[in-house]
Motif scaffolding. Sequence first.
Motif, PDB file in Angstrom:
ATOM      1  N   PHE A  87       0.860  -1.136  -0.042  1.00 49.80           N
ATOM      2  CA  PHE A  87      -0.100   0.001   0.145  1.00 49.80           C
ATOM      3  C   PHE A  87       0.726   1.106  -0.094  1.00 49.80           C
ATOM      4  CE2 PHE A  87      -2.704  -3.175   1.977  1.00 49.80           C
ATOM      5  CZ  PHE A  87      -4.029  -2.783   1.415  1.00 49.80           C
ATOM      6  N   PHE A  89       0.117   5.330   0.605  1.00 51.69           N
ATOM      7  CA  PHE A  89      -0.972   6.436   0.790  1.00 51.69           C
ATOM      8  C   PHE A  89      -0.736   7.790   0.616  1.00 51.69           C
ATOM      9  CE2 PHE A  89      -0.646   2.539   3.787  1.00 51.69           C
ATOM     10  CZ  PHE A  89      -2.100   2.348   3.856  1.00 51.69           C
ATOM     11  N   SER A  91      -0.815  10.168   2.519  1.00 50.62           N
ATOM     12  CA  SER A  91      -0.382  11.088   3.449  1.00 50.62           C
ATOM     13  C   SER A  91       1.033  10.089   3.969  1.00 50.62           C
ATOM     14  CB  SER A  91      -1.315  11.494   4.414  1.00 50.62           C
ATOM     15  OG  SER A  91      -1.953  10.271   4.783  1.00 50.62           O
ATOM     16  N   GLU A  93       1.915   7.778   5.820  1.00 49.48           N
ATOM     17  CA  GLU A  93       1.883   6.866   6.887  1.00 49.48           C
ATOM     18  C   GLU A  93       3.216   6.297   7.359  1.00 49.48           C
ATOM     19  OE1 GLU A  93      -0.945   7.102   8.324  1.00 49.48           O
ATOM     20  OE2 GLU A  93      -2.331   7.741   6.762  1.00 49.48           O
ATOM     21  N   LEU A  95       6.197   5.971  10.212  1.00 46.12           N
ATOM     22  CA  LEU A  95       6.315   6.001  11.785  1.00 46.12           C
ATOM     23  C   LEU A  95       7.334   7.245  12.117  1.00 46.12           C
ATOM     24  CD1 LEU A  95       5.981   2.351  12.534  1.00 46.12           C
ATOM     25  CD2 LEU A  95       4.185   3.811  12.457  1.00 46.12           C
ATOM     26  N   ARG A  97       8.922   8.145  14.883  1.00 45.79           N
ATOM     27  CA  ARG A  97      10.045   7.963  15.632  1.00 45.79           C
ATOM     28  C   ARG A  97      11.082   6.979  14.817  1.00 45.79           C
ATOM     29  NH1 ARG A  97       6.855   9.382  19.591  1.00 45.79           N
ATOM     30  NH2 ARG A  97       5.778   7.380  19.897  1.00 45.79           N
ATOM     31  N   ARG A 157       8.606   0.760   1.322  1.00 52.32           N
ATOM     32  CA  ARG A 157       8.081  -0.312   2.258  1.00 52.32           C
ATOM     33  C   ARG A 157       6.982  -1.157   1.500  1.00 52.32           C
ATOM     34  NH1 ARG A 157       4.867   3.020   6.639  1.00 52.32           N
ATOM     35  NH2 ARG A 157       3.409   3.349   4.573  1.00 52.32           N
TER      36      ARG A 157
ATOM     37  N   ARG B 317      -3.937   5.821  13.619  1.00 51.38           N
ATOM     38  CA  ARG B 317      -3.543   5.579  11.991  1.00 51.38           C
ATOM     39  C   ARG B 317      -2.490   4.670  12.012  1.00 51.38           C
ATOM     40  NH1 ARG B 317      -5.329   9.763   8.638  1.00 51.38           N
ATOM     41  NH2 ARG B 317      -3.860   9.187   7.388  1.00 51.38           N
ATOM     42  N   GLU B 318      -1.506   4.850  12.992  1.00 60.37           N
ATOM     43  CA  GLU B 318      -0.311   3.794  13.005  1.00 60.37           C
ATOM     44  C   GLU B 318      -0.831   2.225  13.266  1.00 60.37           C
ATOM     45  OE1 GLU B 318       2.622   4.372  16.232  1.00 60.37           O
ATOM     46  OE2 GLU B 318       3.058   2.187  16.281  1.00 60.37           O
ATOM     47  N   LEU B 321      -2.056   1.436   9.826  1.00 62.63           N
ATOM     48  CA  LEU B 321      -1.006   0.933   8.953  1.00 62.63           C
ATOM     49  C   LEU B 321      -0.518  -0.105   9.393  1.00 62.63           C
ATOM     50  CD1 LEU B 321       1.133   2.219   6.827  1.00 62.63           C
ATOM     51  CD2 LEU B 321       2.650   2.455   8.935  1.00 62.63           C
ATOM     52  N   ARG B 322      -0.125  -0.446  10.627  1.00 61.69           N
ATOM     53  CA  ARG B 322       0.441  -1.962  10.873  1.00 61.69           C
ATOM     54  C   ARG B 322      -0.551  -2.820  10.336  1.00 61.69           C
ATOM     55  NH1 ARG B 322       4.836  -1.622  14.297  1.00 61.69           N
ATOM     56  NH2 ARG B 322       5.305   0.264  15.132  1.00 61.69           N
ATOM     57  N   ALA B 324      -2.537  -2.741   7.884  1.00 63.20           N
ATOM     58  CA  ALA B 324      -2.423  -2.792   6.264  1.00 63.20           C
ATOM     59  C   ALA B 324      -1.384  -3.445   5.977  1.00 63.20           C
ATOM     60  CB  ALA B 324      -2.522  -1.466   5.713  1.00 63.20           C
ATOM     61  N   VAL B 325      -0.243  -3.403   6.566  1.00 61.56           N
ATOM     62  CA  VAL B 325       0.940  -4.079   6.130  1.00 61.56           C
ATOM     63  C   VAL B 325       1.209  -5.678   6.524  1.00 61.56           C
ATOM     64  CG1 VAL B 325       2.470  -1.948   5.749  1.00 61.56           C
ATOM     65  CG2 VAL B 325       2.675  -3.266   7.837  1.00 61.56           C
ATOM     66  N   LEU B 411      -7.156   3.903   9.424  1.00 57.89           N
ATOM     67  CA  LEU B 411      -6.416   4.819   8.359  1.00 57.89           C
ATOM     68  C   LEU B 411      -7.031   6.222   7.850  1.00 57.89           C
ATOM     69  CD1 LEU B 411      -4.951   2.092   6.240  1.00 57.89           C
ATOM     70  CD2 LEU B 411      -3.599   3.597   7.674  1.00 57.89           C
TER      71      LEU B 411
END
Lengths: 237, 414
Positions: A87, A89, A91, A93, A95, A97, A157, B317-318, B321-322, B324-325, B411
Motif C-alpha cells: 500500500f 497512501f 499522506s 503513513e 512512523l 520515530r 516499504r 492511524r499507526e 497502517l500496521r 495494512a502491512v 487509516l
Amino acid sequence: MIRIKGLRKVYRVGEEQIHALRGLDLQIGSNEMVAVMGVSGSGKSTLMNIIGCLDRPSAGSYELDSKSVAKMTANQLALVRNEKVGFVFQSFELLARQTALENVELPLIYSLERGLTSAERRRRALEALDRVRLTDRVTHRPNQLSGGQRQRVAIARAILNRPAILMADEPTGNLDSVTSHEIMEIFRKLHQDGQTVLIVTHENDIAAYCQRVVRLKDGQILSDLSIAEDTAGRAVR
Amino acid sequence: MILTPYFYAQAIKLALGQIWANRRRSILTSLGIIVGVASTTAVIAALTGLKASVLQEFESFGANRIFVFPSRPDNVPRNKVPWDKMRIKPWEVRELQAGCPSLRAITPVTEIGVTVLSADRELEGISVVGIWPDWHETENRRVIEGRQFSQIDEDRERQVCLLNEAAVDALRLPDDGVESHILIGGRRFLVVGLVETIQSRMFGMGADTGEVFIPFSMAVKLQPPEYFLRVAALARNAEVSEEAQIEIQRTMRRIRGIQPGDPDTFRVEAIDRYIEQFKTMATGITAVAAGIVGISLLVGGIGIMNIMLVSVSERTREIGLRKAVGATPAAILMQFLLEAVVLCLFGGLIGVLCGKLTAIGLTFIPGAPLKHADVPMWAVGVSFAFSAAVGVAFGFFPALKASRLDPIEALRHE
C-alpha cells in the motif's frame, strides 16, 4: 492476477442499505499499470479496500494471484496483505520515530518467515530503497525528509515483500507537481521491472502514466479503456 | 497465531521507545505502581531487618530459657480459679528445682514496689527484684565488680544487694558503688556487687533503666501477702528444652493436685514460643503490607489502563497502517499488551530501586533495630511478578480495543 466477478458490497447504515458496489467485473493481468478513477461515492474506495484485502465483499468472487480471498478470515487476510499487497497512501503513513530504513523493514515484523537475520532484513530494505532511488538519508527520520523522499520510503516499504499488487491511493495528492512526476516515474520504472500497479487518482495527467484507465460510477464500471482511447474519449467530450 | 521472535524483539523495542518518547507521562502513569512497589519493598526490608535483629537477640538471650507464670485457664469463670490457686509460691519453685532433672538453674523472680534511698537521693519506681543466686545463670548476667549472690545470702536472708550501672548513677553512689549502703523499703542494705548491664534494647530493659537485686528470701519480707512471682529457668541445653518444659508442667500439676482433664492454672513458656509468636506477627504485618500494595497496584493499574487507552487512540492511524502491512489482530493485541507490561515493569523497577534506597536509609537510623534491613530477593521477584500481572490485567482491555480496530476506519482517523 486479479479476477473479480459479480462483486457486491452492501453497507448497513441504521435501517438503510447502501449499495457501494453493484455486481462489478474486473480483470487485471500481471504487469499491468492501471488507473482507477471516479468521483467520491462511485465505489472507488470500496473496490480498492476489497482488492487490498482490507475488506471483504458481500457477494461475488475475488481471486488474487489465483487464490480466492473473498471468504478468508481476518488472520488469513492479514497474511495476504503482508505477502501479496503493497500500500502507498496519500499522506505517506510513516512512523515518525523510526528511521527510513526501519520504516521500510516494518512489514517484516509481521512476516511469518522465520530465521531471517538482521543483515538479511537490512539487505532487503536497502534493495527496496535502491529501487525507489533513495540510497542516502536512509538513517534519517521522516521529519528530516522532503515530501518526495517520504513517499519514496513509503513505496520502498510497499514493495519490500515483492507484492503481487502495488496499490497507491492518490500517491501524489500531497506533493507539488515536479515531485509528483518524479514519484510517477518511480511507479513507471517499477512497472517496467514487472510490478503490477494500481493507482487511484482523480488527476488525468497522473492517470496518463498508466496504460489502462478504469472509470467507476455508482458502484459499476463506467468505462475500461486503454490510455489512448481514454484520452481520445475525453477530447471528444 | 504464530508470532516470530523478531516480532517480540521489535514489540519490546517499540514499547521502550514509547516510554522514552513520553518520559514524563510514563513516570506519572506508573507512579501508582512505583509508590506501591517502593512502599512494600521498604516495609518488607524493615521487617526482614527487624526479624534478623530480634532473632539474634533471642539467640543471645538463650534459646533454652523457660518461664513459668500464673495463668487463669481459658473459658473458666473467675471465681472458679481464685488468685491464690494460680499464684506461684516459693515452695513450688523449690519443688520444681528438686523434681526437674533437665533444668540446670531455676529462680523465682519477684518485683517490689518500694522506695530506694542513698545518702543524697531518693528514688521511686526503680525496679527492685528478689532473686535466687541461680538468677546469674538463668539470665546469663555476671558481676563486673564485687561478688555474685551466694546461697548463704539467700539462706540467712542477708540485707545485701546488687546494682547495675544505671542504678549506681541514679543513686549518686561513690565510685562503682560497691561497699556503699542504701535503704530499701526502710532497711539498710550493703551493695556487694555491680551487675552487668543487660544487652537487650528490644524488651524495654535498656542500659539506662536502673535495677536493684536483693535475695529472694529478703524480698518476700518486703512484699505484701499474695504477691506475684514468676519463675525463670534454664534447661541443660537446647535439646532437652522440650523435656524440661514437660517436667515442669507435670511437677506443677502434681504438686497443685490438678486432676487429669482439668486445665493448668499456670503457663510454661520458652523463648522459642516467643520466636514463633514474633514470626507470626511478622507474617501478619507482611500480609497487611501486601494488602496495601494490592490496593495501590489497583490504583496504579487504572492509571496504566487510562494511559494505554490514550495511547491506542493517539496511535489509531499507526495501528491502521500496521494492520495494512499485515499485522494480525493477535499481533496488535500482543504488541499493546507488551507495552503495558513493559510500562508496569519499568514502574516496578523504579519502585524496587526506591525500596532498596529506603532500606539502605533505614540501616542508618541510630538506635533502631534495623541494622540488617534489606530487600530480599523473593520480594524483588514478587514485585516484578505483580507489576507484570497488573500490566496484563489492565493492559488487556486497551490492547483488545486496538486489535479490533478496523484498518480502513483507523487509516481514515484524524
